[in-house]
Design a protein around this motif. Structure first.
Motif, PDB file in Angstrom:
ATOM      1  N   VAL A 253      85.906 -29.756 -15.799  1.00 20.74           N
ATOM      2  CA  VAL A 253      87.234 -29.790 -15.993  1.00 20.74           C
ATOM      3  C   VAL A 253      87.678 -30.140 -17.448  1.00 20.74           C
ATOM      4  O   VAL A 253      88.825 -29.594 -17.944  1.00 20.74           O
ATOM      5  N   ALA A 254      86.882 -31.080 -18.098  1.00 22.49           N
ATOM      6  CA  ALA A 254      87.354 -31.262 -19.496  1.00 22.49           C
ATOM      7  C   ALA A 254      87.338 -30.190 -20.325  1.00 22.49           C
ATOM      8  O   ALA A 254      88.186 -29.813 -21.099  1.00 22.49           O
ATOM      9  N   VAL A 255      86.100 -29.233 -20.136  1.00 21.55           N
ATOM     10  CA  VAL A 255      86.195 -28.096 -20.916  1.00 21.55           C
ATOM     11  C   VAL A 255      87.312 -26.937 -20.408  1.00 21.55           C
ATOM     12  O   VAL A 255      87.905 -26.397 -21.464  1.00 21.55           O
ATOM     13  N   VAL A 256      87.573 -26.814 -19.256  1.00 20.97           N
ATOM     14  CA  VAL A 256      88.736 -25.902 -18.827  1.00 20.97           C
ATOM     15  C   VAL A 256      90.102 -26.604 -19.357  1.00 20.97           C
ATOM     16  O   VAL A 256      90.919 -25.682 -19.706  1.00 20.97           O
ATOM     17  N   ALA A 257      90.152 -27.631 -19.387  1.00 15.10           N
ATOM     18  CA  ALA A 257      91.523 -28.447 -19.988  1.00 15.10           C
ATOM     19  C   ALA A 257      91.586 -28.065 -21.449  1.00 15.10           C
ATOM     20  O   ALA A 257      92.750 -27.719 -21.923  1.00 15.10           O
ATOM     21  N   TRP A 258      90.469 -28.049 -22.122  1.00 11.07           N
ATOM     22  CA  TRP A 258      90.586 -27.696 -23.362  1.00 11.07           C
ATOM     23  C   TRP A 258      90.985 -26.141 -23.546  1.00 11.07           C
ATOM     24  O   TRP A 258      91.847 -25.757 -24.514  1.00 11.07           O
TER      25      TRP A 258
ATOM     26  N   HIS B  42      79.600 -20.283 -11.956  1.00  5.02           N
ATOM     27  CA  HIS B  42      80.921 -20.280 -12.664  1.00  5.02           C
ATOM     28  C   HIS B  42      81.384 -21.201 -13.749  1.00  5.02           C
ATOM     29  O   HIS B  42      82.038 -20.867 -14.741  1.00  5.02           O
ATOM     30  N   GLY B  43      80.394 -22.394 -13.878  1.00  7.57           N
ATOM     31  CA  GLY B  43      80.843 -23.248 -15.058  1.00  7.57           C
ATOM     32  C   GLY B  43      79.437 -23.343 -15.921  1.00  7.57           C
ATOM     33  O   GLY B  43      79.409 -24.076 -16.957  1.00  7.57           O
ATOM     34  N   ALA B  44      78.488 -22.127 -15.804  1.00  6.17           N
ATOM     35  CA  ALA B  44      77.377 -22.125 -16.400  1.00  6.17           C
ATOM     36  C   ALA B  44      77.249 -21.644 -17.694  1.00  6.17           C
ATOM     37  O   ALA B  44      76.368 -21.340 -18.676  1.00  6.17           O
ATOM     38  N   VAL B  45      78.575 -21.119 -18.287  1.00  8.28           N
ATOM     39  CA  VAL B  45      78.838 -20.603 -19.466  1.00  8.28           C
ATOM     40  C   VAL B  45      79.840 -21.486 -20.432  1.00  8.28           C
ATOM     41  O   VAL B  45      80.229 -21.258 -21.410  1.00  8.28           O
ATOM     42  N   ASP B  46      80.147 -22.979 -19.748  1.00  9.97           N
ATOM     43  CA  ASP B  46      80.877 -23.667 -20.436  1.00  9.97           C
ATOM     44  C   ASP B  46      80.362 -23.966 -22.127  1.00  9.97           C
ATOM     45  O   ASP B  46      81.123 -24.187 -22.978  1.00  9.97           O
ATOM     46  N   HIS B  47      79.110 -24.004 -22.272  1.00  6.32           N
ATOM     47  CA  HIS B  47      78.534 -24.047 -23.579  1.00  6.32           C
ATOM     48  C   HIS B  47      78.859 -22.976 -24.589  1.00  6.32           C
ATOM     49  O   HIS B  47      78.862 -23.380 -25.810  1.00  6.32           O
ATOM     50  N   LEU B  48      79.373 -22.009 -24.238  1.00  6.83           N
ATOM     51  CA  LEU B  48      79.839 -21.084 -24.815  1.00  6.83           C
ATOM     52  C   LEU B  48      81.542 -20.894 -25.178  1.00  6.83           C
ATOM     53  O   LEU B  48      82.013 -20.143 -25.988  1.00  6.83           O
ATOM     54  N   VAL B  49      82.035 -21.725 -24.102  1.00  4.12           N
ATOM     55  CA  VAL B  49      83.738 -21.518 -24.381  1.00  4.12           C
ATOM     56  C   VAL B  49      84.232 -21.948 -25.631  1.00  4.12           C
ATOM     57  O   VAL B  49      84.740 -21.088 -26.371  1.00  4.12           O
ATOM     58  N   PRO B  50      83.802 -23.142 -26.227  1.00  2.00           N
ATOM     59  CA  PRO B  50      84.519 -23.199 -27.598  1.00  2.00           C
ATOM     60  C   PRO B  50      83.921 -22.217 -28.843  1.00  2.00           C
ATOM     61  O   PRO B  50      85.004 -21.699 -29.444  1.00  2.00           O
ATOM     62  N   LEU B  51      82.938 -21.755 -28.727  1.00  2.00           N
ATOM     63  CA  LEU B  51      82.266 -20.330 -29.442  1.00  2.00           C
ATOM     64  C   LEU B  51      83.389 -19.320 -29.548  1.00  2.00           C
ATOM     65  O   LEU B  51      83.714 -18.736 -30.406  1.00  2.00           O
ATOM     66  N   ARG B  52      83.874 -19.211 -28.060  1.00  4.80           N
ATOM     67  CA  ARG B  52      84.470 -17.835 -28.043  1.00  4.80           C
ATOM     68  C   ARG B  52      85.920 -17.885 -27.971  1.00  4.80           C
ATOM     69  O   ARG B  52      86.624 -16.989 -28.177  1.00  4.80           O
TER      70      ARG B  52
ATOM     71  N   ALA C 276      76.315 -28.229 -28.763  1.00  2.00           N
ATOM     72  CA  ALA C 276      76.196 -29.647 -29.034  1.00  2.00           C
ATOM     73  C   ALA C 276      77.511 -30.389 -28.408  1.00  2.00           C
ATOM     74  O   ALA C 276      77.030 -31.222 -27.517  1.00  2.00           O
ATOM     75  N   VAL C 277      78.480 -29.974 -28.528  1.00  2.07           N
ATOM     76  CA  VAL C 277      79.623 -30.759 -28.136  1.00  2.07           C
ATOM     77  C   VAL C 277      79.713 -30.588 -26.536  1.00  2.07           C
ATOM     78  O   VAL C 277      79.892 -31.683 -26.069  1.00  2.07           O
ATOM     79  N   VAL C 278      79.491 -29.580 -25.836  1.00  2.00           N
ATOM     80  CA  VAL C 278      79.787 -29.480 -24.481  1.00  2.00           C
ATOM     81  C   VAL C 278      78.479 -30.365 -24.005  1.00  2.00           C
ATOM     82  O   VAL C 278      78.729 -30.560 -22.833  1.00  2.00           O
ATOM     83  N   SER C 279      77.333 -30.367 -24.711  1.00  2.00           N
ATOM     84  CA  SER C 279      76.241 -30.979 -24.033  1.00  2.00           C
ATOM     85  C   SER C 279      76.420 -32.372 -23.926  1.00  2.00           C
ATOM     86  O   SER C 279      76.005 -33.108 -23.029  1.00  2.00           O
ATOM     87  N   VAL C 280      77.128 -33.032 -24.910  1.00  2.00           N
ATOM     88  CA  VAL C 280      77.355 -34.356 -24.936  1.00  2.00           C
ATOM     89  C   VAL C 280      78.513 -34.747 -23.925  1.00  2.00           C
ATOM     90  O   VAL C 280      78.241 -35.624 -23.222  1.00  2.00           O
ATOM     91  N   VAL C 281      79.477 -33.933 -23.705  1.00  2.00           N
ATOM     92  CA  VAL C 281      80.489 -34.091 -22.677  1.00  2.00           C
ATOM     93  C   VAL C 281      79.789 -33.944 -21.396  1.00  2.00           C
ATOM     94  O   VAL C 281      80.189 -34.775 -20.604  1.00  2.00           O
ATOM     95  N   TYR C 282      79.039 -33.001 -20.977  1.00  2.00           N
ATOM     96  CA  TYR C 282      78.162 -32.948 -19.567  1.00  2.00           C
ATOM     97  C   TYR C 282      77.574 -34.186 -19.464  1.00  2.00           C
ATOM     98  O   TYR C 282      77.484 -34.807 -18.488  1.00  2.00           O
TER      99      TYR C 282
END
Length: 368
Positions: free
Chosen positions: A347-352, A72-82, A94-100
């Motif tokens: 959580v950071a990605v979901v908060a964004w 369920h969290g394995a698509v976080d790298h595409l969330v900003p894109l979409r 790149a951004v999500v990878s650094v956050v992780y």
């Protein structure tokens, strides 16, 4: 490179499907409402699980994590894109990878340095995140009895506290066992690990958590009813109150590891998958047209690489812990530490995404 260029979505309006009533209704029905009914139907089974060996709960948690929890969290790298216009594939990844890397690494380091504090932090973070996910699901469902940010935060306290706080009231021995397993990965002396978690399970702690949960539930349901009396939809409030009641019963009756394993896969993870379907134009369009299998295939394809990566993280933590992994409880504990490391950046990605979609700005969610 944009998502349109890669053939994986439409970039003209990345939030169109989030605002589309048909897509939202389909996502709510298949990823939230029906799974909630299924969990309620499982209550008789949950009620007898305290009689089963704890290994049954461990196996259930492992299956739930394997099937959908990790994905369920394995698509976080595409969330900003979409979810935002003008974000390239490269920048999103790149951004999500650094956050992780930064936040996940900090969590693992915290467990090595202060395992009890890290365990408490993990419980608090999960409380926040699972409440966060349920509030977003209520927004997708279109309930209108939570018209202020304060009422949504109160709902978060209740919804996140049900899986994290209620088992402490009803089944403290198994809850404590999980804490000892996790702390014991980093404190080799079993007696020292048991002593370290003592303050978390004293009667005063349980009473405080119980009082908070009862008061917050009563306040949330009561305030919602006042909104109904003032004109809000009774149906939405009844849905909310019914789900809260089902979760109270589930976590009071079922053994904690079993209860959380089923909840993680059947409730929290599926609701987030549905939310991700809404920000994937093609998947949402397919779901709205009745092609549920097509929508799930798209999500599974996108999630597959990093789902495997998540299990590699579990393996890496297992190799790194000082006490080693020798029993089913150790496997569960290692999995939870790895999940903690992935939860913080998630959580950071979901908060964004919450901010982008106006979840905490009532009235803005449909204008995101």
């Amino acid at each position: 490179m944009t998502e349109a260029a890669t053939g994986t979505g439409t970039r003209s309006d990345p939030t169109a499907t989030w605002r589309d009533e048909g897509a939202r209704s389909a996502v709510d029905r298949w990823f939230a409402l029906y799974p909630a009914v299924a969990l309620a139907a499982l209550l008789p089974i949950g009620a007898v699980t305290p009689l089963f060996p704890v290994e049954v709960g461990v196996a259930t948690f492992a299956v739930g994590t394997l099937v959908v929890g990790m994905a369920h969290g394995a698509v976080d790298h595409l969330v900003p894109l979409r979810a935002a216009a003008g974000v390239s594939v490269r920048r999103s990844i790149a951004v999500v990878s650094v956050v992780y890397a930064v936040l996940g690494g900090a969590v693992v380091g915290a467990f090595f340095l202060a395992p009890v504090a890290a365990f408490v932090g993990f419980i608090a973070l999960t409380w926040l995140h699972w409440g966060q996910g349920d509030v977003a699901a209520l927004v997708v469902a279109g309930v209108d009895h939570l018209p202020t940010a304060a009422e949504r935060w109160l709902s978060l306290v209740v919804r996140g506290g049900l899986p994290m706080g209620v088992p402490l009231l009803a089944h403290p021995a198994e809850y404590r066992l999980v804490a000892e397993w996790i702390v014991g990965l980093f404190v080799v002396d079993a007696d020292a690990a048991a002593a370290a978690v003592d303050p978390l399970f004293v009667p005063a702690t349980r009473a405080a958590v119980g009082g908070l949960m009862i008061a917050a539930t009563a306040a949330s349901v009561g305030l919602g009813y006042r909104r109904v009396r003032a004109g809000a939809s009774r149906r939405g409030w009844l849905r909310d109150a019914g789900e809260v009641g089902a979760l109270w019963a589930w976590f009071l009756l079922a053994a904690p590891i079993f209860a959380v394993g089923v909840y993680f896969a059947l409730w929290h993870a599926l609701r987030h998958v549905g939310r991700l379907v809404l920000v994937d134009h093609r998947a949402a369009t397919a779901l709205g047209a009745g092609d549920r299998a097509g929508a799930i295939r798209r999500f599974a394809r996108d999630a597959a690489p990093l789902t495997l990566g998540g299990f590699l993280v579990v393996g890496a933590v297992g190799l790194a812990v000082p006490a080693g992994v020798a029993a089913p409880g150790d496997v569960l504990a290692v999995s939870l530490v790895a999940i903690a490391a992935m939860t913080f950046p998630h959580v950071a990605v979901v908060a964004w995404l919450d901010r982008r979609q106006g979840v905490w700005r009532p009235g803005a969610e449909r204008e995101a």
